[in-house]
Scaffold this motif. Structure first.
Motif, mmCIF file in Angstrom:
data_model
loop_
_atom_site.group_PDB
_atom_site.id
_atom_site.type_symbol
_atom_site.label_atom_id
_atom_site.label_comp_id
_atom_site.label_asym_id
_atom_site.label_seq_id
_atom_site.Cartn_x
_atom_site.Cartn_y
_atom_site.Cartn_z
ATOM 1 N N LEU A 1 68.962 36.400 57.788
ATOM 2 C CA LEU A 1 69.752 37.568 56.781
ATOM 3 C C LEU A 1 69.033 38.995 57.008
ATOM 4 C CD1 LEU A 1 69.617 35.188 53.662
ATOM 5 C CD2 LEU A 1 71.439 35.649 55.359
ATOM 6 N N SER A 2 68.444 39.066 58.132
ATOM 7 C CA SER A 2 67.730 40.478 58.149
ATOM 8 C C SER A 2 68.902 41.683 58.085
ATOM 9 C CB SER A 2 66.997 40.628 59.357
ATOM 10 O OG SER A 2 67.883 40.313 60.645
ATOM 11 N N GLN A 3 69.897 41.441 58.780
ATOM 12 C CA GLN A 3 70.909 42.507 58.746
ATOM 13 C C GLN A 3 71.495 42.646 57.478
ATOM 14 O OE1 GLN A 3 73.842 42.535 61.913
ATOM 15 N NE2 GLN A 3 72.632 40.850 62.834
ATOM 16 N N VAL A 4 71.777 41.661 56.571
ATOM 17 C CA VAL A 4 72.049 41.721 55.142
ATOM 18 C C VAL A 4 71.316 42.500 54.272
ATOM 19 C CG1 VAL A 4 72.727 40.108 53.038
ATOM 20 C CG2 VAL A 4 73.783 39.522 55.374
ATOM 21 N N PHE A 5 70.105 42.182 54.415
ATOM 22 C CA PHE A 5 69.144 42.854 53.466
ATOM 23 C C PHE A 5 68.759 44.457 54.087
ATOM 24 C CE2 PHE A 5 68.261 38.633 51.976
ATOM 25 C CZ PHE A 5 68.610 38.711 50.798
ATOM 26 N N SER A 6 69.100 44.664 55.346
ATOM 27 C CA SER A 6 69.180 45.980 55.661
ATOM 28 C C SER A 6 70.023 46.780 55.283
ATOM 29 C CB SER A 6 69.059 46.099 57.515
ATOM 30 O OG SER A 6 67.991 45.457 57.803
ATOM 31 N N ALA A 7 71.183 46.229 55.116
ATOM 32 C CA ALA A 7 72.349 46.955 54.294
ATOM 33 C C ALA A 7 72.060 47.098 53.039
ATOM 34 C CB ALA A 7 73.862 45.961 54.468
ATOM 35 N N VAL A 8 71.534 46.211 52.211
ATOM 36 C CA VAL A 8 71.200 46.414 50.839
ATOM 37 C C VAL A 8 70.013 47.669 50.919
ATOM 38 C CG1 VAL A 8 70.072 45.250 48.961
ATOM 39 C CG2 VAL A 8 71.635 43.949 50.285
ATOM 40 N N ASP A 9 69.288 47.434 51.621
ATOM 41 C CA ASP A 9 68.211 48.758 51.691
ATOM 42 C C ASP A 9 68.835 49.895 51.768
ATOM 43 O OD1 ASP A 9 66.000 46.802 51.322
ATOM 44 O OD2 ASP A 9 65.635 46.851 53.341
ATOM 45 N N VAL B 1 70.825 39.500 46.306
ATOM 46 C CA VAL B 1 71.258 40.889 46.603
ATOM 47 C C VAL B 1 71.741 41.658 45.090
ATOM 48 C CG1 VAL B 1 73.435 42.089 47.514
ATOM 49 C CG2 VAL B 1 72.536 40.291 48.789
ATOM 50 N N ALA B 2 72.181 40.818 44.182
ATOM 51 C CA ALA B 2 72.445 41.177 42.976
ATOM 52 C C ALA B 2 71.416 41.765 42.265
ATOM 53 C CB ALA B 2 73.107 40.252 42.170
ATOM 54 N N ARG B 3 70.216 40.930 42.576
ATOM 55 C CA ARG B 3 68.988 41.186 41.792
ATOM 56 C C ARG B 3 68.188 42.737 42.299
ATOM 57 N NH1 ARG B 3 63.951 41.500 42.514
ATOM 58 N NH2 ARG B 3 63.826 40.779 44.599
ATOM 59 N N ARG B 4 68.361 42.574 43.705
ATOM 60 C CA ARG B 4 67.845 43.920 44.042
ATOM 61 C C ARG B 4 68.730 45.222 43.853
ATOM 62 N NH1 ARG B 4 65.377 42.688 50.337
ATOM 63 N NH2 ARG B 4 64.746 40.805 49.933
ATOM 64 N N LEU B 5 69.965 45.081 43.786
ATOM 65 C CA LEU B 5 70.869 46.304 43.267
ATOM 66 C C LEU B 5 71.125 46.233 41.800
ATOM 67 C CD1 LEU B 5 73.822 45.871 46.254
ATOM 68 C CD2 LEU B 5 71.956 47.439 45.892
ATOM 69 N N PRO C 1 73.344 35.651 62.347
ATOM 70 C CA PRO C 1 73.190 35.013 63.431
ATOM 71 C C PRO C 1 72.191 33.724 62.926
ATOM 72 C CG PRO C 1 72.210 37.019 63.932
ATOM 73 C CD PRO C 1 72.760 37.056 62.743
ATOM 74 N N GLN C 2 72.261 32.450 63.898
ATOM 75 C CA GLN C 2 71.237 31.771 63.694
ATOM 76 C C GLN C 2 69.966 32.122 63.941
ATOM 77 O OE1 GLN C 2 72.397 27.875 65.774
ATOM 78 N NE2 GLN C 2 69.887 27.470 65.792
ATOM 79 N N SER C 3 68.819 31.816 63.260
ATOM 80 C CA SER C 3 67.640 32.346 63.190
ATOM 81 C C SER C 3 66.998 31.968 64.349
ATOM 82 C CB SER C 3 66.689 31.706 61.992
ATOM 83 O OG SER C 3 65.513 32.152 62.059
ATOM 84 N N ALA C 4 66.186 32.816 64.948
ATOM 85 C CA ALA C 4 65.321 32.359 66.253
ATOM 86 C C ALA C 4 64.479 31.053 65.871
ATOM 87 C CB ALA C 4 64.872 33.563 66.771
ATOM 88 N N HIS C 5 63.983 30.877 64.739
ATOM 89 C CA HIS C 5 63.084 30.044 64.321
ATOM 90 C C HIS C 5 63.433 28.689 63.729
ATOM 91 C CE1 HIS C 5 60.438 33.491 65.018
ATOM 92 N NE2 HIS C 5 61.327 34.217 63.928
#
Length: 447
Positions: A98-106, A134-138, A88-92
């Motif tokens: 991208l918080s949900q994307v990186f939660s999935a990566v975690d 994402v590729a770097r983290r995985l 979603p659009q950032s509140a800021h």
């Protein structure tokens, strides 16, 4: 193949069901236990034509499962993991959250063993640089491909099973790219056998494809809406203008429908996210263009409100302030941002309804699918699913979502129900001649 789909909202639920339909063993994963249990019963948690017909067979033969609590075994044994969470659009600001994307990566990092080589496929719409991160983290646990979706709400099942193109954003390393491409080809084998184009590219280009496509469509809509203002000033008809323009094969007829503007969960946030990226990269021309596209779209909603106030004030001379709506019975036909969907995200219809209610009007809102929860989320509105009940006693009617049952209304019968036969066609979806012949005062957009 064994697949997981992480994130089972609109995109993920449709993708999971479609992959099971293609013969894969699919586990959908969502953080919302209620949504996961609803999908596990073979029921759709939102309205999308064709989705229940895919969910029920998959749930019945256990090829399609859903959970809110995946195990290490669930994740470690899968061949391919799709990330289909929301951005979603950032509140800021205008950028993507991208918080949900990186939660999935975690989640994947927690459960995937080192030294493995499953495929992680990003389907979420993300800004440039996300896939590489994402590729770097995985790294050392999975290969990564970015495979953007191009779904149209109301046609999502068709668009998933018979897309007009399939995009692969591949790693720079040739061996990794080859292995990743082969794995994803196996997932989509049935689609590729149909001859659907498969276009391979680098991560950055793949990340830009979706936001560029939506931004181009948004630009086309805002252009014809800007021309509708020109037509009103010149005494021309934008619908005839659009018809003439559409015969030019370089332009085409699609997305040349002037009206109250676009909404939903994709176009508004995607143009803002691309603009935020352009600003950060110093691409000022693109940033300025998208800012204007957004501004034109938002202005259409204000124009509809001004038209409503103009009618309340009793004449077409122009709006004299924003008075005159107090106590006026207004009926809005439409709550979803588009027909054949129950999605109310950034709905122009709801936005206009709220603005008129704030001006003192008594606003009844009618929609065949999108009224669940409206009374709680929009307490100033009166939801009504039955269109004839919604029209009774109305002093002003606005068509803002072009559901077929609204477009096919009998204007003579509708005139018998309302207190004053005045209609603003915010989608240019009605036949002005037929409505005027039935005694209605008809106002379209740019006509």
């Amino acid at each position: 193949m064994r697949l997981t789909v992480i994130g089972c909202g609109y995109l993920g639920a449709v993708h999971a069901a479609a992959m099971a339909h293609l013969g894969h063993d699919v586990l959908g994963i969502d953080t919302d236990p209620h949504r996961a249990s609803t999908l596990a019963r073979g029921e759709a948690p939102f309205y999308e034509p064709g989705l229940p017909e895919l969910l029920a067979p998959g749930a019945a033969d256990h090829r399609l499962r859903f959970t809110a609590e995946p195990t290490t075994e669930d994740l470690a044994l899968a061949d391919v993991h799709f990330i289909a969470v929301g951005t979603p659009q950032s509140a800021h600001g205008g950028g993507a959250d991208l918080s949900q994307v990186f939660s999935a990566v975690d989640l994947l990092l927690e459960h995937l063993p080192e030294g493995g080589s499953p495929l992680v496929v990003g389907k979420s719409t993300v800004p440039v640089g996300t896939a590489r991160e994402v590729a770097r983290r995985l790294a050392g646990r999975a290969h990564v491909v970015w495979n953007p979706e191009f779904l149209r709400e109301g046609l999502a099942v068709k668009d998933t099973l018979h897309p007009d193109r399939i995009v692969y954003g591949l790693p720079d390393d040739p061996d990794q790219a080859r292995a990743a491409c082969q794995s994803l080809d196996t997932v989509y084998a049935e689609l590729l056998a149909e001859g659907i184009p498969r276009i391979t590219m680098d991560y950055a280009t793949a990340e830009l494809v979706k936001t560029a496509a939506n931004s181009f469509l948004a630009t086309k809509i805002s252009f014809i809406n800007a021309m509708s203002a020109m037509c009103e000033a010149a005494g021309a008809d934008v619908t005839v203008l659009a018809q003439a323009l559409g015969h030019d094969q370089r332009i085409g007829h699609r997305f040349l429908q002037a009206g109250v503007g676009f909404g939903g969960g994709c176009l508004p946030k995607d143009i803002r996210a691309l603009r935020a990226s352009a600003v950060s990269m110093g691409v000022d021309a693109l940033a300025d263009l998208l800012a204007q596209v957004d501004a034109i779209n938002q202005a259409q909603r204000e124009h509809i409100v001004e038209l409503a106030v103009q009618h309340a004030q009793g004449g077409p001379e122009g709006v004299k302030g924003m008075e005159g709506m107090e106590g006026m019975a207004v009926t809005i036909l439409g709550a979803a941002f588009k027909p054949n969907s129950d999605d109310r995200r950034d709905s122009p219809a709801l936005d206009v309804a709220d603005r008129l209610a704030q001006l003192g009007a008594t606003v009844t809102i009618c929609d065949p699918k999108a009224l669940d929860g409206v009374a709680q989320s929009h307490p100033g509105l009166l939801p009504q699913v039955d269109v004839e009940e919604a029209l009774k006693g109305a002093e002003l009617v606005l068509l803002l979502t072009e559901w077929q049952q609204f477009v096919e209304l009998d204007p003579a019968r509708a005139a018998e129900l309302v207190a004053r036969p005045i209609i603003i066609d915010g989608r240019n979806a009605l036949d002005p001649q037929a409505w005027r012949a039935a005694g209605w005062s008809y106002t379209g957009m740019g006509r």
